[in-house]
Design a protein around this motif. Sequence first.
Motif, PDB file in Angstrom:
ATOM      1  N   UNK B  26      47.235  45.887  35.490  1.00  0.00           N
ATOM      2  CA  UNK B  26      47.444  45.031  36.625  1.00  0.00           C
ATOM      3  C   UNK B  26      47.038  43.234  36.766  1.00  0.00           C
ATOM      4  N   UNK B  27      45.671  43.546  36.589  1.00  0.00           N
ATOM      5  CA  UNK B  27      45.176  42.549  36.585  1.00  0.00           C
ATOM      6  C   UNK B  27      45.285  41.420  35.579  1.00  0.00           C
ATOM      7  N   UNK B  67      36.761  45.347  44.694  1.00  0.00           N
ATOM      8  CA  UNK B  67      37.037  44.085  44.345  1.00  0.00           C
ATOM      9  C   UNK B  67      37.209  43.109  43.340  1.00  0.00           C
ATOM     10  N   UNK B  68      38.669  43.352  42.928  1.00  0.00           N
ATOM     11  CA  UNK B  68      39.335  42.866  42.133  1.00  0.00           C
ATOM     12  C   UNK B  68      40.124  41.541  42.019  1.00  0.00           C
ATOM     13  N   UNK B  69      40.434  41.609  43.541  1.00  0.00           N
ATOM     14  CA  UNK B  69      41.627  41.517  44.158  1.00  0.00           C
ATOM     15  C   UNK B  69      41.613  40.957  45.548  1.00  0.00           C
ATOM     16  N   UNK B  70      41.846  39.744  46.091  1.00  0.00           N
ATOM     17  CA  UNK B  70      42.368  40.092  47.462  1.00  0.00           C
ATOM     18  C   UNK B  70      44.092  39.443  48.276  1.00  0.00           C
ATOM     19  N   UNK B  81      37.176  36.418  42.147  1.00  0.00           N
ATOM     20  CA  UNK B  81      36.018  35.850  40.115  1.00  0.00           C
ATOM     21  C   UNK B  81      36.114  37.327  39.051  1.00  0.00           C
ATOM     22  N   UNK B  82      35.779  38.589  39.957  1.00  0.00           N
ATOM     23  CA  UNK B  82      35.485  39.659  39.122  1.00  0.00           C
ATOM     24  C   UNK B  82      37.052  40.027  38.406  1.00  0.00           C
ATOM     25  N   UNK B  83      37.653  40.135  38.868  1.00  0.00           N
ATOM     26  CA  UNK B  83      39.551  39.956  38.673  1.00  0.00           C
ATOM     27  C   UNK B  83      39.556  38.652  37.805  1.00  0.00           C
TER      28      UNK B  83
END
Lengths: 141, 141
Positions: B26-27, B67-70, B81-83
């Motif tokens: 997904x990312x 926390x990979x997406x908002x 950032x992490x994403x």
Amino acid sequence: MPEEPTQAERFGKARSARSGVVQEDYVELIADLMAAHGEARATDIAKRMGVTHPTALKCIARLKREGLVTSRPYRGIFLTEAGQELAQRVRARHRLMVEFLIAIGVPEEAAEEDAEGMEHYASEATLAAFSRFLAGDPPRN
Amino acid sequence: MPEEPTQAERFGKARSARSGVVQEDYVELIADLMAAHGEARATDIAKRMGVTHPTALKCIARLKREGLVTSRPYRGIFLTEAGQELAQRVRARHRLMVEFLIAIGVPEEAAEEDAEGMEHYASEATLAAFSRFLAGDPPRN
DNA sequence: ACTGAATTGTACCCTTGGCTACATTTGCGA
DNA sequence: TCGCAAATGTAGCCAAGGGTACAATTCAGT
């Protein structure tokens, strides 16, 4: 490169492959245990798979439903014809994968670990390419 | 070869890797869509993943939790950032995998398909070996 | 022969990732 | 501007594969 439908197909195929992974691992392990101890016991399967025994039993029940395995209550587990064939294919594929990874320079333990995951997604085409490489055929000219 | 604990560990690792597979896909896809269209819409994600939109939404909700997406209600999806870091690593790994498979003689379409599954299980050691091979280093002497 | 440990089986719970059906919100075009 | 299609969100279902807790059976050893 807007090739959306193809990409969706590829994800779909990877998803389908994912659903057979656990079966393949169990069947291969059962074949190993039968070869080593003459029988496959649920507890040993659970221990070797690194899961609790109810989890193993549930997966074994599914294998039974799919005709890969037979068992009677409180007795051992046995592979059917189909199960034995699958086990043989899976084992051959696993060996090829590990050998190949080692051949291109992956350390043995990493090769074993990675093969455990990757083997389930290698198509015939890829396995054939690995074989050719191991046989010494020049891959690119 | 009775090395049961090691085998259990390997199965365990493969199992852990399995749980991150969907997130990675997904990312990476979200990063692609943002690069291509400036934004990532849930419908497009669903279409490209080959799933229905509620399924995509559920996976996106999980990405958000991790926390990979908002995203805000009825708005697009954005990588944190992490994403973005994850997306970059995943994309690089994917490209390397495909290139490598093609280099050893796997037809392109098969390479794309197999990479989609195998990429998630290749360790650093294996990726490094693939890189060396592509760079022309002799893998075995 | 019988008792206690090991093995096997069952019941129930959780999360993930599929789905369908339906509700809500956006936003474009007439 | 306003209505309707498209997009988004929600609810509820399912199967797989994890887990615990507890019940039932087998089997060894005394």
